[in-house]
Design a protein around this motif. Structure first.
Motif, PDB file in Angstrom:
ATOM      1  N   PHE A   1      -9.861  -5.649  20.337  1.00  0.00           N
ATOM      2  CA  PHE A   1     -10.233  -4.237  20.303  1.00  0.00           C
ATOM      3  C   PHE A   1      -9.018  -3.391  20.668  1.00  0.00           C
ATOM      4  CE2 PHE A   1     -14.094  -6.583  21.016  1.00  0.00           C
ATOM      5  CZ  PHE A   1     -15.026  -5.940  20.214  1.00  0.00           C
ATOM      6  N   ALA A   2      -8.804  -2.306  19.923  1.00  0.00           N
ATOM      7  CA  ALA A   2      -7.664  -1.422  20.180  1.00  0.00           C
ATOM      8  C   ALA A   2      -8.053   0.010  19.856  1.00  0.00           C
ATOM      9  CB  ALA A   2      -6.451  -1.846  19.351  1.00  0.00           C
ATOM     10  N   SER A   3      -7.308   0.941  20.421  1.00  0.00           N
ATOM     11  CA  SER A   3      -7.511   2.369  20.153  1.00  0.00           C
ATOM     12  C   SER A   3      -6.478   2.825  19.134  1.00  0.00           C
ATOM     13  CB  SER A   3      -7.372   3.180  21.445  1.00  0.00           C
ATOM     14  OG  SER A   3      -8.353   2.796  22.379  1.00  0.00           O
ATOM     15  N   GLY A   4      -6.954   3.501  18.088  1.00  0.00           N
ATOM     16  CA  GLY A   4      -6.052   3.948  17.030  1.00  0.00           C
ATOM     17  C   GLY A   4      -6.114   5.447  16.809  1.00  0.00           C
ATOM     18  N   THR A   5      -5.170   5.930  16.005  1.00  0.00           N
ATOM     19  CA  THR A   5      -5.079   7.351  15.667  1.00  0.00           C
ATOM     20  C   THR A   5      -4.954   7.485  14.158  1.00  0.00           C
ATOM     21  OG1 THR A   5      -3.966   7.833  17.769  1.00  0.00           O
ATOM     22  CG2 THR A   5      -3.801   9.490  16.032  1.00  0.00           C
ATOM     23  N   ILE A   6      -5.710   8.416  13.593  1.00  0.00           N
ATOM     24  CA  ILE A   6      -5.627   8.689  12.159  1.00  0.00           C
ATOM     25  C   ILE A   6      -4.363   9.494  11.878  1.00  0.00           C
ATOM     26  CG2 ILE A   6      -6.753   9.760  10.184  1.00  0.00           C
ATOM     27  CD1 ILE A   6      -8.226   7.354  11.270  1.00  0.00           C
ATOM     28  N   VAL A   7      -3.571   9.030  10.909  1.00  0.00           N
ATOM     29  CA  VAL A   7      -2.316   9.680  10.531  1.00  0.00           C
ATOM     30  C   VAL A   7      -2.375  10.007   9.037  1.00  0.00           C
ATOM     31  CG1 VAL A   7       0.195   9.441  10.443  1.00  0.00           C
ATOM     32  CG2 VAL A   7      -1.089   8.380  12.301  1.00  0.00           C
ATOM     33  N   PRO A   8      -1.899  11.183   8.613  1.00  0.00           N
ATOM     34  CA  PRO A   8      -1.905  11.490   7.174  1.00  0.00           C
ATOM     35  C   PRO A   8      -1.064  10.489   6.397  1.00  0.00           C
ATOM     36  CG  PRO A   8      -1.394  13.443   8.497  1.00  0.00           C
ATOM     37  CD  PRO A   8      -1.340  12.280   9.421  1.00  0.00           C
ATOM     38  N   ASN A   9      -1.468  10.233   5.165  1.00  0.00           N
ATOM     39  CA  ASN A   9      -0.668   9.358   4.321  1.00  0.00           C
ATOM     40  C   ASN A   9       0.690   9.980   4.049  1.00  0.00           C
ATOM     41  OD1 ASN A   9      -0.292   7.024   2.564  1.00  0.00           O
ATOM     42  ND2 ASN A   9      -0.420   8.478   0.883  1.00  0.00           N
ATOM     43  N   GLU A  10       0.711  11.277   3.807  1.00  0.00           N
ATOM     44  CA  GLU A  10       1.953  12.041   3.642  1.00  0.00           C
ATOM     45  C   GLU A  10       1.783  13.386   4.326  1.00  0.00           C
ATOM     46  OE1 GLU A  10       4.570  10.776   2.478  1.00  0.00           O
ATOM     47  OE2 GLU A  10       3.902   9.075   1.265  1.00  0.00           O
ATOM     48  N   GLU A  11       2.844  13.873   4.940  1.00  0.00           N
ATOM     49  CA  GLU A  11       2.809  15.192   5.586  1.00  0.00           C
ATOM     50  C   GLU A  11       4.206  15.779   5.557  1.00  0.00           C
ATOM     51  OE1 GLU A  11       1.388  17.299   9.798  1.00  0.00           O
ATOM     52  OE2 GLU A  11       1.635  15.114   9.665  1.00  0.00           O
ATOM     53  N   VAL A  12       4.297  17.047   5.179  1.00  0.00           N
ATOM     54  CA  VAL A  12       5.603  17.698   5.107  1.00  0.00           C
ATOM     55  C   VAL A  12       5.460  19.160   5.498  1.00  0.00           C
ATOM     56  CG1 VAL A  12       5.366  18.296   2.661  1.00  0.00           C
ATOM     57  CG2 VAL A  12       7.640  18.074   3.659  1.00  0.00           C
ATOM     58  N   ASP A  13       6.456  19.655   6.183  1.00  0.00           N
ATOM     59  CA  ASP A  13       6.533  21.071   6.535  1.00  0.00           C
ATOM     60  C   ASP A  13       7.438  21.744   5.509  1.00  0.00           C
ATOM     61  OD1 ASP A  13       6.283  23.449   7.822  1.00  0.00           O
ATOM     62  OD2 ASP A  13       7.560  22.945   9.534  1.00  0.00           O
ATOM     63  N   LEU A  14       6.848  22.524   4.607  1.00  0.00           N
ATOM     64  CA  LEU A  14       7.607  23.161   3.537  1.00  0.00           C
ATOM     65  C   LEU A  14       8.429  24.327   4.104  1.00  0.00           C
ATOM     66  CD1 LEU A  14       4.869  23.191   0.749  1.00  0.00           C
ATOM     67  CD2 LEU A  14       6.714  21.536   1.110  1.00  0.00           C
ATOM     68  N   LYS A  15       9.766  24.256   3.902  1.00  0.00           N
ATOM     69  CA  LYS A  15      10.672  25.256   4.467  1.00  0.00           C
ATOM     70  C   LYS A  15      11.583  25.816   3.382  1.00  0.00           C
ATOM     71  CE  LYS A  15      10.793  23.116   9.051  1.00  0.00           C
ATOM     72  NZ  LYS A  15      11.665  22.575  10.133  1.00  0.00           N
ATOM     73  N   ALA A  16      12.098  27.022   3.651  1.00  0.00           N
ATOM     74  CA  ALA A  16      13.025  27.663   2.722  1.00  0.00           C
ATOM     75  C   ALA A  16      14.394  26.985   2.797  1.00  0.00           C
ATOM     76  CB  ALA A  16      13.156  29.145   3.050  1.00  0.00           C
ATOM     77  N   GLU A  17      15.063  26.867   1.621  1.00  0.00           N
ATOM     78  CA  GLU A  17      16.407  26.279   1.576  1.00  0.00           C
ATOM     79  C   GLU A  17      17.499  27.332   1.542  1.00  0.00           C
ATOM     80  OE1 GLU A  17      17.029  22.557  -0.745  1.00  0.00           O
ATOM     81  OE2 GLU A  17      15.138  23.140  -1.690  1.00  0.00           O
ATOM     82  N   ILE A  18      17.156  28.533   1.070  1.00  0.00           N
ATOM     83  CA  ILE A  18      18.133  29.608   0.990  1.00  0.00           C
ATOM     84  C   ILE A  18      17.549  30.874   1.583  1.00  0.00           C
ATOM     85  CG2 ILE A  18      19.261  28.635  -1.053  1.00  0.00           C
ATOM     86  CD1 ILE A  18      17.780  30.743  -2.725  1.00  0.00           C
ATOM     87  N   SER A  19      18.400  31.873   1.794  1.00  0.00           N
ATOM     88  CA  SER A  19      17.947  33.162   2.323  1.00  0.00           C
ATOM     89  C   SER A  19      17.397  34.027   1.193  1.00  0.00           C
ATOM     90  CB  SER A  19      19.103  33.881   3.016  1.00  0.00           C
ATOM     91  OG  SER A  19      19.615  33.102   4.085  1.00  0.00           O
TER      92      SER A  19
END
Length: 360
Positions: free
Chosen positions: A68-86
């Motif tokens: 028996f163990a305790s687990g955590t659900i994690v997204p298959n993919e996750e990304v923080d979309l950010k700007a590359e230019i000004s």
């Protein structure tokens, strides 16, 4: 003299009274002439009386070994979309909590200056190609040197490289979904000025999901890639399954645990990233285990002991325990199949106590 006679008389009377009037009522003549003491009828148990006990006959069983163990659900993919230019954000094409497809436009930054530069480069490219075509004909009749022609041809390639740089900058003005998933809460509004690294929104893929859990290092050889584990959620009595897809190549030196990752399908979004989940991993079972009721175990200074019946008497046996459930415990050493194990009246027992057996 008279006083002495009176004292002697009193003593004689007291002696006679003790003999005739105060004799013990529970003393009777024995057959051999001796006195025998008799107690009141209905007295307590005689010393050495047999203790009634329940007995369990030990046997070999097949035991499923479950971790028996305790687990955590994690997204298959996750990304923080950010700007590359000004630049100024001119379009935010999202609805919070909505599903988006891979490649879908999320945000657009003002690109008028870059498009003007692209148009200028395209004009120069078109002119350079016409010049190169004319010089190619002149070179064929040897009207110009090859060096002059090569300079013109190289100018076309240079302009083409400048065009690629501008196209790359234009691509950075568009923020698109790198994979299909669900949009989170936006961090900025349309019309804001973005700098490189400014977070716009988070994109999460929740089908399938990953389950991360840790196991003690002694069980590392039992958990393998591709093996199945069972999952249970709080408030949900159903059992779900997941497949182990990755095992950390090293053990945590501080916690002495190994990190394991499993994957499960999530079509109905029953799993939410960050959720707690109970994990059950089946280890190698034992087909020759002796399982006894936990109430039969008696903790002692040197370990644990039980009482078994031999020749109508209780005998102590030191035991070594293994797996434990809520009601039973495994005995790895100290008992043999067929032993008569005492499971009741244990507190009244000691070594060699006579017992009255009742089989369970």
């Amino acid at each position: 003299m008279r006083t002495i006679i009176l004292v002697g008389g009193v003593i004689a009377l007291l002696t006679l009274g003790k003999v005739f009037f105060f004799a013990k009522p529970n003393t009777e003549k024995a057959a051999g002439g001796g006195a025998v003491a008799t107690g009141k009828e209905g007295g307590g148990n005689k010393a050495g009386a047999a203790v009634p006990v329940n007995v369990y006959l030990t046997k070999l069983e097949t035991v499923e070994n479950t971790l028996f163990a305790s687990g955590t659900i994690v997204p298959n993919e996750e990304v923080d979309l950010k700007a590359e230019i000004s630049g100024r954000l001119i379009n935010l094409n999202i609805r919070e909590g909505s599903f988006v497809q891979k490649g879908q436009l999320i945000a657009k930054i003002n690109d008028k200056d870059l498009r003007a530069q692209l148009a200028k480069v395209e004009y120069n490219e078109e002119l350079a190609k016409r010049i190169e075509a004319r010089q190619k004909k002149l070179l064929d009749i040897e009207a110009i040197s090859r060096e002059e022609y090569e300079i013109t041809a190289n100018n076309i390639r240079t302009i083409g490289a400048d065009k690629e740089v501008i196209l790359a900058q234009l691509e950075k003005t568009e923020i698109r979904a790198p994979f299909s998933g669900t949009i989170g809460l936006k961090n900025i509004s349309e019309g804001a000025f973005l700098s490189p690294g400014t977070s716009v929104v988070t994109l999460v893929q929740t089908n399938p999901v990953k389950i991360d859990f840790n196991i003690p290092e002694k069980y590392t050889r039992y958990v393998r890639l591709g093996s199945q584990v069972r999952l249970n959620l709080d408030g949900d009595n159903a059992n779900y399954s997941a497949r182990v897809v990755a095992v950390d190549p090293k053990v945590d030196a501080e916690l002495r645990t190994l990190r394991v990752r499993a994957v499960s399908q999530n079509p109905g979004n029953r799993y939410v990233p960050g959720m707690f989940v109970k994990v059950q991993a089946s280890l190698e079972g034992n087909n020759n285990a002796i399982m006894i009721p936990t109430e039969a175990i008696v903790p002692v200074l040197k370990g644990k002991k039980v009482f078994v019946v031999k020749n109508g008497k209780a005998q102590e046996a030191m035991v070594t325990t293994g797996l434990r459930t809520d009601q039973r415990i495994q005995i790895t050493d100290g008992l043999q199949p067929g032993d008569s194990l005492i499971v009741s009246g244990i507190m009244a027992l000691k070594a060699n106590s006579p017992v009255k057996v009742k089989m369970l």
